[in-house]
Design an enzyme around this catalytic site. Structure first.
Site, PDB file in Angstrom:
ATOM      1  N   LYS A   1       0.846  -1.194   0.000  1.00 49.20           N
ATOM      2  CA  LYS A   1       0.000   0.000   0.000  1.00 49.20           C
ATOM      3  C   LYS A   1       0.883   1.246   0.000  1.00 49.20           C
ATOM      4  O   LYS A   1       2.043   1.220   0.421  1.00 49.20           O
ATOM      5  CB  LYS A   1      -0.942   0.024   1.200  1.00 49.20           C
ATOM      6  CG  LYS A   1      -0.262   0.114   2.584  1.00 49.20           C
ATOM      7  CD  LYS A   1       0.125   1.517   3.031  1.00 49.20           C
ATOM      8  CE  LYS A   1       0.875   1.508   4.361  1.00 49.20           C
ATOM      9  NZ  LYS A   1       1.498   2.805   4.711  1.00 49.20           N
TER      10      LYS A   1
ATOM     11  N   ALA B   1      10.411  -3.160   6.253  1.00 49.51           N
ATOM     12  CA  ALA B   1      10.495  -1.925   7.061  1.00 49.51           C
ATOM     13  C   ALA B   1      10.566  -0.701   6.162  1.00 49.51           C
ATOM     14  O   ALA B   1      11.445   0.145   6.291  1.00 49.51           O
ATOM     15  CB  ALA B   1      11.708  -1.974   7.997  1.00 49.51           C
TER      16      ALA B   1
ATOM     17  N   GLY C   1       7.515   1.219   5.045  1.00 49.12           N
ATOM     18  CA  GLY C   1       6.349   2.099   5.006  1.00 49.12           C
ATOM     19  C   GLY C   1       5.325   1.680   3.969  1.00 49.12           C
ATOM     20  O   GLY C   1       4.443   2.457   3.602  1.00 49.12           O
TER      21      GLY C   1
ATOM     22  N   GLY D   1       4.604  -6.455   5.819  1.00 46.06           N
ATOM     23  CA  GLY D   1       4.296  -7.447   6.840  1.00 46.06           C
ATOM     24  C   GLY D   1       2.807  -7.545   7.120  1.00 46.06           C
ATOM     25  O   GLY D   1       2.256  -8.633   7.296  1.00 46.06           O
TER      26      GLY D   1
ATOM     27  N   SER E   1       0.407  -6.803   4.996  1.00 45.59           N
ATOM     28  CA  SER E   1      -0.246  -7.409   3.837  1.00 45.59           C
ATOM     29  C   SER E   1      -0.034  -8.923   3.821  1.00 45.59           C
ATOM     30  O   SER E   1      -0.943  -9.677   3.462  1.00 45.59           O
ATOM     31  CB  SER E   1       0.283  -6.781   2.540  1.00 45.59           C
ATOM     32  OG  SER E   1      -0.541  -7.151   1.453  1.00 45.59           O
TER      33      SER E   1
ATOM     34  N   ASP F   1      -2.211  -1.806  10.280  1.00 40.99           N
ATOM     35  CA  ASP F   1      -2.525  -1.761   8.847  1.00 40.99           C
ATOM     36  C   ASP F   1      -3.180  -3.041   8.329  1.00 40.99           C
ATOM     37  O   ASP F   1      -3.552  -3.115   7.159  1.00 40.99           O
ATOM     38  CB  ASP F   1      -1.249  -1.508   8.027  1.00 40.99           C
ATOM     39  CG  ASP F   1      -0.767  -0.066   8.141  1.00 40.99           C
ATOM     40  OD1 ASP F   1      -1.591   0.819   8.418  1.00 40.99           O
ATOM     41  OD2 ASP F   1       0.443   0.165   7.938  1.00 40.99           O
TER      42      ASP F   1
END
Length: 290
Positions: free
Chosen positions: A10, A96, A98, A102, A104, A136
């Site tokens: 994303k 790592a 942004g 992880g 997703s 997220d």
């Protein structure tokens, strides 16, 4: 039984931080959309009651620290599942970065195991379970384009933005989201105009999306990691229509509508940045991405 599930990255078209919550988390308001950069998750049923996680990427943990592992664990616990699963993560999304890689992976594992184990849970139920794993994960279960509020778990669906190219550049550093929020001064941040960017998406107004893209965490990450600001400045110089840091960074992305400009920006970034990707905006729901 064996199942392959796609886990798309994303980007944040907008990220606002509204304040600190009583539970220690921050109240956020984010406009997020999926892009065609994805990990692949392979799920294979095991007769033994154990979770085995495999990845060729040395930065991806193969135990409880991995969100995909936690996703399998929470489903087993909640629904008293007595069989195991082999989870193999074919990693394409930088770690790592942004980009919710992880998260997703965890969302794809939830969707896949829902099918593999015949749980018949709705997307909303899976998203609620996902909120226990990471901020997220709920958005990633839904996929597509949405506003995420609360800690990120309250999802309001939006139409897909106008299609365009997305160029991403990640420097050879990882950024701790916790460290960025720790250094955030709520009193001093510039708040994005979420209403305008939502309206621009609903009206398919590409130019206005470019105008109103904003990330309240940029200045914090830039002050901690000046190389992230350098990438943004270079991407703007090379001619991207709009440039923004995704999440807490360090990945910076640019939107490009005309393919003629794409190669110049891509090649310019490759000259000094190790991980550069040129992909399409996905924007549609990934609920059935098997």
């Amino acid at each position: 039984m064996r199942l392959l599930v796609k886990a798309p990255a994303k980007i944040n078209l907008s990220l606002d931080v509204l304040g600190k919550r009583n539970d220690g988390f921050h109240e956020v308001e984010m406009v997020m959309t999926t892009i065609d950069l994805a990990d692949r998750i392979e799920l294979v049923e095991k007769k033994t009651d154990e979770i085995i996680l495999n990845s060729q990427n040395r930065f991806v943990p193969d135990d409880r620290r991995n969100l995909a592992y936690q996703a399998a664990e929470v489903l087993k616990r909640k629904f008293a599942i007595k069989q195991g699963v082999d989870i193999t993560i074919d990693k394409t999304i930088p770690v790592a970065a942004g980009l919710a890689g992880g998260s997703s992976d965890a969302a794809a594992t939830l969707r896949g195991l829902n099918q593999l184990w015949g749980l018949q849970l709705s997307v909303e139920e899976l998203a609620e379970i996902g909120s226990e794993i990471g901020s997220d994960v709920s958005f990633c279960v839904h996929g597509g384009t949405a506003i995420a509020r609360g800690r990120g778990e309250k999802i309001t669906k939006l139409p897909a933005p106008p299609n365009c190219w997305v160029i991403l550049a990640k420097p050879e550093i990882g950024v701790s989201t916790a460290d960025v929020y720790r250094n955030l001064n709520i009193e001093k941040i510039a708040h994005p105009n979420t209403k305008e960017i939502v309206q621009a998406i609903e009206n398919q107004a590409y130019d206005k999306i470019c105008t109103y893209m904003a990330n309240a965490l940029e200045d914090v990450t830039f002050s901690m990691y000046p190389e992230v600001l350098h990438i943004k400045q270079q991407m703007e110089k090379f001619g991207a229509d709009a440039v923004l840091m995704s999440g807490s960074g360090p990945t910076v992305f640019g939107l490009v509508q005309h393919e003629s400009r794409l190669n110049r920006i891509y090649n310019g970034l490759r000259g000094f940045c190790g991980q550069v990707f040129a992909v399409r905006m996905l924007g549609e729901s990934s609920e059935n991405s098997y």
